[in-house]
Scaffold this motif. Structure first.
Motif, PDB file in Angstrom:
ATOM      1  N   VAL A  97       0.878  -1.158   0.000  1.00  0.00           N
ATOM      2  CA  VAL A  97       0.000   0.000   0.000  1.00  0.00           C
ATOM      3  C   VAL A  97       0.925   1.221   0.000  1.00  0.00           C
ATOM      4  N   LYS A  98       0.880   2.003  -1.111  1.00  0.00           N
ATOM      5  CA  LYS A  98       1.869   3.070  -1.293  1.00  0.00           C
ATOM      6  C   LYS A  98       1.232   4.451  -1.357  1.00  0.00           C
ATOM      7  N   GLY A  99       1.933   5.435  -0.843  1.00  0.00           N
ATOM      8  CA  GLY A  99       1.480   6.825  -0.943  1.00  0.00           C
ATOM      9  C   GLY A  99       1.865   7.396  -2.297  1.00  0.00           C
ATOM     10  N   LYS A 100       1.235   8.508  -2.648  1.00  0.00           N
ATOM     11  CA  LYS A 100       1.472   9.139  -3.933  1.00  0.00           C
ATOM     12  C   LYS A 100       2.957   9.448  -4.125  1.00  0.00           C
ATOM     13  N   PHE A 101       3.597   9.980  -3.066  1.00  0.00           N
ATOM     14  CA  PHE A 101       5.005  10.358  -3.163  1.00  0.00           C
ATOM     15  C   PHE A 101       5.911   9.429  -2.359  1.00  0.00           C
ATOM     16  N   TYR A 102       5.545   9.185  -1.124  1.00  0.00           N
ATOM     17  CA  TYR A 102       6.391   8.393  -0.247  1.00  0.00           C
ATOM     18  C   TYR A 102       5.553   7.387   0.531  1.00  0.00           C
ATOM     19  N   ASP A 103       6.236   6.537   1.265  1.00  0.00           N
ATOM     20  CA  ASP A 103       5.627   5.560   2.179  1.00  0.00           C
ATOM     21  C   ASP A 103       5.108   4.329   1.441  1.00  0.00           C
ATOM     22  N   ALA A 104       5.415   3.182   2.024  1.00  0.00           N
ATOM     23  CA  ALA A 104       4.897   1.926   1.486  1.00  0.00           C
ATOM     24  C   ALA A 104       4.780   0.939   2.642  1.00  0.00           C
ATOM     25  N   TYR A 105       3.649   0.254   2.724  1.00  0.00           N
ATOM     26  CA  TYR A 105       3.459  -0.756   3.762  1.00  0.00           C
ATOM     27  C   TYR A 105       3.017  -2.051   3.112  1.00  0.00           C
ATOM     28  N   LEU A 106       3.404  -3.164   3.721  1.00  0.00           N
ATOM     29  CA  LEU A 106       3.021  -4.468   3.206  1.00  0.00           C
ATOM     30  C   LEU A 106       1.775  -4.941   3.963  1.00  0.00           C
ATOM     31  N   ALA A 107       0.720  -5.258   3.220  1.00  0.00           N
ATOM     32  CA  ALA A 107      -0.533  -5.680   3.851  1.00  0.00           C
ATOM     33  C   ALA A 107      -0.863  -7.110   3.448  1.00  0.00           C
ATOM     34  N   TYR A 108      -1.287  -7.920   4.440  1.00  0.00           N
ATOM     35  CA  TYR A 108      -1.562  -9.325   4.178  1.00  0.00           C
ATOM     36  C   TYR A 108      -3.048  -9.624   4.060  1.00  0.00           C
ATOM     37  N   ASN A 109      -3.890  -8.652   4.412  1.00  0.00           N
ATOM     38  CA  ASN A 109      -5.336  -8.880   4.335  1.00  0.00           C
ATOM     39  C   ASN A 109      -6.063  -7.544   4.219  1.00  0.00           C
ATOM     40  N   PRO A 110      -7.355  -7.602   3.888  1.00  0.00           N
ATOM     41  CA  PRO A 110      -8.117  -6.357   3.681  1.00  0.00           C
ATOM     42  C   PRO A 110      -8.094  -5.442   4.907  1.00  0.00           C
ATOM     43  N   ALA A 111      -8.092  -6.041   6.090  1.00  0.00           N
ATOM     44  CA  ALA A 111      -8.106  -5.204   7.293  1.00  0.00           C
ATOM     45  C   ALA A 111      -6.850  -4.346   7.346  1.00  0.00           C
ATOM     46  N   GLN A 112      -5.724  -4.948   6.977  1.00  0.00           N
ATOM     47  CA  GLN A 112      -4.467  -4.182   6.981  1.00  0.00           C
ATOM     48  C   GLN A 112      -4.458  -3.130   5.880  1.00  0.00           C
ATOM     49  N   VAL A 113      -5.026  -3.476   4.729  1.00  0.00           N
ATOM     50  CA  VAL A 113      -5.103  -2.491   3.644  1.00  0.00           C
ATOM     51  C   VAL A 113      -5.870  -1.271   4.139  1.00  0.00           C
ATOM     52  N   THR A 114      -6.984  -1.532   4.811  1.00  0.00           N
ATOM     53  CA  THR A 114      -7.804  -0.436   5.337  1.00  0.00           C
ATOM     54  C   THR A 114      -6.990   0.426   6.294  1.00  0.00           C
ATOM     55  N   GLU A 115      -6.277  -0.246   7.176  1.00  0.00           N
ATOM     56  CA  GLU A 115      -5.472   0.465   8.170  1.00  0.00           C
ATOM     57  C   GLU A 115      -4.430   1.363   7.473  1.00  0.00           C
TER      58      GLU A 115
END
Lengths: 347, 79, 449
Positions: free
Chosen positions: A165-183
C-alpha cells in the motif's frame, strides 16, 4: 587541448540521504575529453558539497522551485551573467519539473540541459505505471490507484495478498489482508492524500539500473547494480555491479520505446523464477552514479556531451563486480564561510 | 537594555552568538541599534539619533524599537 | 540640512542552518505600485481602502487569448459567460460585448442576463434549481435549458404540453474522467446508462427539442487530459443519438473548471508554473472531438462556460496595513483591512500579496490577518513578507473570480468596485455599502419601535 566547460550542478546534499550532485561533479572532474569549472547550486546553507574541497569552484544559493520558476530563472540569469554556464544538471526530483518547463528560457541564455520531456516525466509517475507498462510492453506488478476504501472490494479478485500500500510520493506498507489495507490506506491518505496505490507485492531481489538515453531511442550507457547494504532510510550503503544481460535488455528496450532523453534509474524486482518487474522509474541520475564511472561508464560526461549537441558513442562494456562503499567524513569549516554564504548567497 | 557580552556584529550584518551557536542576520537599522546597545546608549539617545538621521517620526521609531527589543529578548541576545 | 536616510523597520532574523526551509534563499519581493498605469496610492486616495479594482484591458485580453486557443483548433466555438463567477453588470457587459453568451444557474441570474440585454436565445440555463416559472420563462424565450435531473425533465414535459414553443434542451452528463473527486451530483451519469436513458426518454417524448449535450467535470482542473476523456464520451453519446434516432445535436458544452494561476493551499509548486494554459485545455478537447466519430462535415458547436480562468487575473484588491503585532511565540503578524468576508477564495488559495512601494530584500516570516474579530480571519498563515508599516499599502493579485459574488456582508461594510477602462479611466461599478443601504431592508416590528 581539451575544451573547458562551465557546468552548474544542484544536489550538493551529500548527507545520509544523498543527492547526486557531488558524485556527478566527481565524474565530471574525471572526464576524459574536457575540463570543467563547476558551479554548485545550493538550496540550503549546510549542503556538504558547498564546503568540500575539489568539488565546486564557486557556489551560489538558489531559491526553491516552490518560489516560482520566474524567481528561479532570474537567479540563474544573474549567475549566468557572472559565470557563463554551458550546461546545467539538475539532480532533485522536486526541481525537475521546473527546470524542464524552463528549458527554452535556459537555452536562450545559452545554457544547455539534457532532461526528459514533460510527457516522459509525467507518464512514469507511480500512479500511472500500469498504463505505462501496457503502452510500452513492460512487466509492471498489478497496481491500482484507489481513491476510497470501497474500491478495495471492487478489485479484490484482481490480485493476491500480500500487497504493498503506497502513498502518492512516499511511504509503502506491506498488507496481508483487507483489514491491513484499510489500516494503511487510512494512515497514508491522511498524510499524503489520495490516490493511494495498491501494488501486488513481488517476492524477489531488488536491483537497480542507471542508464542514459539520447532521446532518439539509443542507450548511451547502462550499468546494473544490486544494493548490498541499505541504511534505515532505504538508501544504498554499499552496492556491486551485476552482469545480468536481461537487465540491460529490459533497459535498452524501455529507452528505445520511450525515446528516453537524459539520465534515469530503474528499480526492478527480479523474482526467483527469473521474471523482472519494474517498480519505479526515476527520471534522473541516481546518487550511486559514481559506481558506474568506476566500472568504466562515465555517464555524467556523456550526458554533458549530449547536452552540447555532440553524439557520444555508446559505452560497450563495464566492469562486473565493482563495488562502492559509502562513508562519512567530518570536514572542518569556519563560521566566516557560513556567514558569507548566508548573507551574500555566494561562496 | 544590555547585550550579552561576547556578541559581535560584523559589517555585513551577520551576528553569531557564541553562547548558543545560533546565527542571525540584521538589516541596516537593526545593525545600527545593536551597535548603539553595545555602546550602552539609552533608548532616548538611540531614538533621537534615528529621528535626526532617518525619515522616521519618533512614535513610529519607538514602536518599532520596542518590537525589535522583544525579538532580541526572544532570541536571548540580551542579558 | 543633510538629506535623511530611507528608514526601514529594524529586524533580526535567525539563519536556520541546513534545515530545509520551504522558502529557500531570500528573494526580493516584487512590488505592484500601479494597476494599468494608475498608481495604487491614487486609487486608494480616491476610492478608499480597501477597494476592488478590475482591469477591463486584462479581461478583454484574457478572453481573446482563450478564444484564439480554441478557434485555431476547432471550427465553431461559442463562449458563455459564467455569471456566478462575477456577475457585476459591467463585467458581464464586457464579456457580452466580446461575443459571450450568458450562462446562468438561477432565476436571479437569468433575469440579470435579460436585463443586461442578452437575448433569450443566447442564455444557457444550468443548475439543479430552476422553478417551474423559470422553466416556463426560459421556454418562452427560447433559452437553452440544461436538464439536471428527472424531476426537471418531467416539469419540462408538462410545460411542453401547454406551451406554444417547444423547450430547447440539453442534458448535463456526469462521468468518470479519471479524476478525483468525481462529480456525480449534477446531471445524469454516463457509465451507469442513466444519461442514455434520459436522452431516450427525451427523444421518445417528441415534445422537447434536444439540441445539445453538456458536462462540467470538476473545478480547478490541474490537468487537461480529463477534458479529452469527457469530450470523447459526449461525442460518443451524440453519435449514438444519430444512429438510433437520426438526430443531430447542435452543440457540445464542455462547461468550465479551467484553473487560473492561483496556488492552491498545500501545493508545492506555484499555480503560475503548474496550471495548464488555454492552449493545453483546447488541445485536449479539440483533439478528442476531431478524432471522434462525429460527422466532420457537421461538427457540433463547442460551447465553453469557463469563468475563473477568464476573470481571476483581472481582479485586484488594494488596501492598507492596519497594524503590526508580535505574537506570543515571537512570530510577526500583520493586520490588513481585507478580511475573509471579502476574500472568500483565501480559504483555498495562497493568495499573492505584494507591497505597493519599493522595499528592501529584508523580510520576516509573517502571518497576515484580516481585520475581523474572528479567529478564522487569516489571509496568509505564513509568508516571507517585507517590513511594511501601519498605513502602507498592499495589493492582492488574481482575485477577480468568485470574490465579488461569494463575499458577504459581515462585521464591516463591503467596499467599492472600480473598473479601469482601456484608456486608463476609472469608474465605480459598484458603490460601497452604507449603514443605510443595509438597514433599508430591515423592518422593526411595532412593539420594538
Amino acid at each position: 587541448m581539451k575544451p573547458k566547460y562551465t557546468i552548474a550542478v544542484t544536489g550538493l546534499n551529500n548527507t545520509d540521504n544523498p543527492g547526486p550532485g557531488v558524485p556527478v561533479i566527481r565524474a565530471l572532474r574525471e572526464a576524459k575529453e574536457f575540463d570543467v569549472r563547476i558551479i554548485g547550486l545550493a538550496y540550503e546553507n549546510l549542503e556538504p558539497g558547498i564546503y568540500m574541497e575539489n568539488t565546486a569552484d564557486k557556489v551560489y544559493q538558489i531559491p526553491y522551485p516552490s518560489t516560482g520558476s520566474d524567481e528561479l530563472m532570474q537567479r540563474i540569469e544573474y549567475i549566468n551573467s557572472k559565470e557563463d554556464i554551458d550546461v546545467l544538471i539538475p539532480n532533485f526530483d522536486a526541481e525537475l519539473f521546473t527546470f524542464m518547463m524552463s528549458e527554452r528560457k535556459l537555452k536562450e541564455m545559452g545554457i544547455q540541459t539534457f532532461l526528459p520531456t514533460i510527457k516522459q516525466f509525467e507518464e512514469r509517475h507511480k500512479s500511472e505505471l500500469p498504463e505505462y507498462g501496457k503502452k510500452y510492453g513492460l512487466d509492471i506488478p498489478f497496481s491500482k490507484a484507489i481513491t476510497n476504501l470501497s474500491d478495495i472490494n471492487n478489485i479484490q479478485y484482481e490480485f493476491e495478498y500480500p500487497v504493498l500500500v503506497k502513498g502518492k510520493f512516499y511511504d509503502a506498507y506491506l498488507a496481508y489482508n483487507p483489514a491491513q489495507v484499510t489500516e494503511f490506506f487510512n494512515k497514508i491518505s491522511v498524510k499524503w492524500g489520495v490516490p493511494v496505490i495498491i501494488q501486488q507485492f513481488i517476492r524477489g531481489t531488488e536491483v537497480n539500473v542507471v542508464a542514459l538515453g539520447d532521446g532518439k531511442g539509443n542507450t548511451i550507457g547502462v550499468v546494473p547494480m544490486r544494493k548490498q547494504y541499505i541504511t534505515d532510510k532505504g538508501k544504498a550503503w554499499g552496492g556491486i555491479t551485476l552482469g545480468d544481460e536481461n537487465l540491460i535488455k529490459i533497459t535498452k528496450n524501455l529507452i528505445e520505446k520511450t525515446k528516453w532523453r537524459g539520465g534515469m534509474e530503474l528499480e526492478i524486482i527480479k523474482t526467483h523464477t527469473d521474471k523482472y518487474y519494474i517498480i519505479e522509474i526515476n527520471p534522473r541520475i541516481p546518487a550511486w552514479v559514481y559506481l558506474a564511472v568506476g566500472a568504466g561508464q562515465n555517464i555524467p560526461e556523456a550526458l554533458v556531451k549530449l547536452a552540447l549537441g555532440e553524439k557520444p558513442e555508446a559505452f560497450k562494456s563495464y566492469d562486473i563486480g565493482k563495488m562502492f562503499i559509502r562513508y562519512s567524513y567530518d570536514l572542518i569549516g569556519d563560521i566566516s564561510q557560513f556567514e558569507k554564504l548566508s548573507l551574500t548567497g555566494e561562496l | 537594555m544590555k547585550l550579552k557580552k561576547n556578541i559581535a556584529v560584523s559589517e555585513t550584518g551577520f551576528l553569531f552568538d557564541p553562547n548558543s551557536g545560533e546565527s542571525f542576520s540584521l538589516n541596516e537599522t537593526g545593525k545600527k541599534i545593536l551597535q548603539f546597545l553595545k555602546e550602552e546608549k539609552s533608548e532616548n539617545q538611540i531614538s533621537e539619533w534615528f529621528v535626526k538621521n532617518y525619515e522616521v517620526d519618533q512614535a513610529t521609531f519607538e514602536n518599532n524599537f520596542n518590537d525589535f527589543i522583544t525579538v532580541l529578548q526572544n532570541f536571548r541576545i540580551t542579558e | 540640512m543633510k538629506e535623511k536616510l530611507k528608514y526601514e523597520r529594524p529586524i533580526i532574523t535567525k539563519i536556520n542552518a541546513g534545515v530545509t526551509d520551504k522558502f529557500g534563499m531570500r528573494a526580493k519581493m516584487p512590488v505592484i505600485s500601479e494597476i494599468d498605469g494608475i498608481p495604487v496610492k491614487e486609487l486608494i486616495n480616491k476610492y478608499g481602502s480597501p477597494s476592488f479594482i478590475l482591469s477591463e484591458q486584462t479581461i478583454r485580453k484574457t478572453y481573446n487569448d482563450a478564444k484564439r486557443a480554441f478557434t485555431t483548433r476547432y471550427p465553431n466555438v461559442q463562449f458563455a459567460w459564467s455569471y456566478k463567477t462575477n456577475y457585476m453588470n459591467a463585467v458581464c457587459k464586457i464579456f457580452h460585448s466580446e461575443g459571450s453568451w450568458a450562462e446562468v444557474v438561477s432565476g436571479f441570474e437569468y433575469d440579470k442576463a435579460i436585463s443586461n440585454g442578452v437575448p433569450g436565445n443566447k442564455i444557457i440555463f444550468n443548475g439543479p434549481d430552476k422553478s417551474k416559472e423559470d422553466l416556463q420563462k426560459a421556454t418562452n424565450n427560447g433559452s437553452y435549458i440544461h436538464i439536471d435531473h428527472f424531476d426537471e425533465l418531467y416539469d419540462l414535459l408538462s410545460i411542453a404540453e401547454t406551451s406554444e414553443k417547444r423547450p430547447k434542451v440539453a442534458i448535463r452528463v456526469n462521468m468518470d474522467t479519471g479524476i478525483f473527486p468525481q462529480w456525480d451530483r449534477f446531471g445524469f451519469n454516463y457509465e451507469n446508462g442513466e444519461a442514455w436513458n434520459a436522452l431516450n426518454r427525451i427523444m421518445m417524448s417528441k415534445k422537447l427539442d434536444l439540441i445539445g449535450l453538456h458536462t462540467h467535470i470538476g473545478t480547478y482542473m490541474m490537468t487537461p487530459a480529463p477534458y479529452g476523456v469527457a469530450a470523447s464520451k459526449l461525442a460518443e453519446l451524440a453519435v449514438r443519438l444519430e444512429r438510433k434516432f437520426n438526430h443531430k445535436i447542435k452543440y457540445i458544452d464542455m462547461g468550465g473548471g479551467f484553473a487560473s494561476k492561483n496556488t492552491l493551499k498545500g501545493a508545492y509548486l506555484p499555480g503560475k508554473d503548474t496550471c495548464p494554459t488555454f492552449d493545453q485545455y483546447a488541445e485536449a478537447i479539440s483533439n478528442a472531438l476531431i478524432n471522434s466519430e462525429l460527422d466532420p462535415n457537421e461538427m457540433p458547436t463547442l460551447f465553453l462556460e469557463t469563468g475563473r480562468a477568464l476573470i481571476d487575473d483581472a481582479g485586484y484588491i488594494t488596501g492598507s496595513v492596519l497594524a503590526n503585532k508580535r505574537l506570543a511565540d515571537g512570530r510577526r503578524s500583520m493586520i490588513i483591512d481585507t478580511g475573509v468576508n471579502m476574500l472568500f477564495t483565501s480559504f483555498w488559495y495562497e493568495h499573492e500579496i505584494y507591497p505597493a512601494k519599493e522595499v528592501s530584500s529584508h523580510s520576516e516570516d509573517t502571518t497576515i490577518y484580516g481585520p475581523l474579530c474572528m479567529n478564522i480571519d487569516v489571509i496568509r498563515s505564513v509568508i516571507k513578507f517585507p517590513l511594511l508599516q501601519k498605513g502602507d499599502h498592499y495589493v492582492i493579485k488574481r482575485i477577480g473570480a468568485y470574490n465579488m459574488t461569494q463575499w458577504m456582508q459581515f462585521i464591516t461594510l463591503r467596499p467599492k468596485i472600480i473598473l479601469v477602462d482601456p484608456e486608463g479611466k476609472t469608474h465605480i461599478i459598484r458603490e460601497n455599502e452604507t449603514n443605510e443601504s443595509l438597514t433599508s431592508l430591515e423592518v422593526i416590528p411595532e412593539h420594538l419601535k
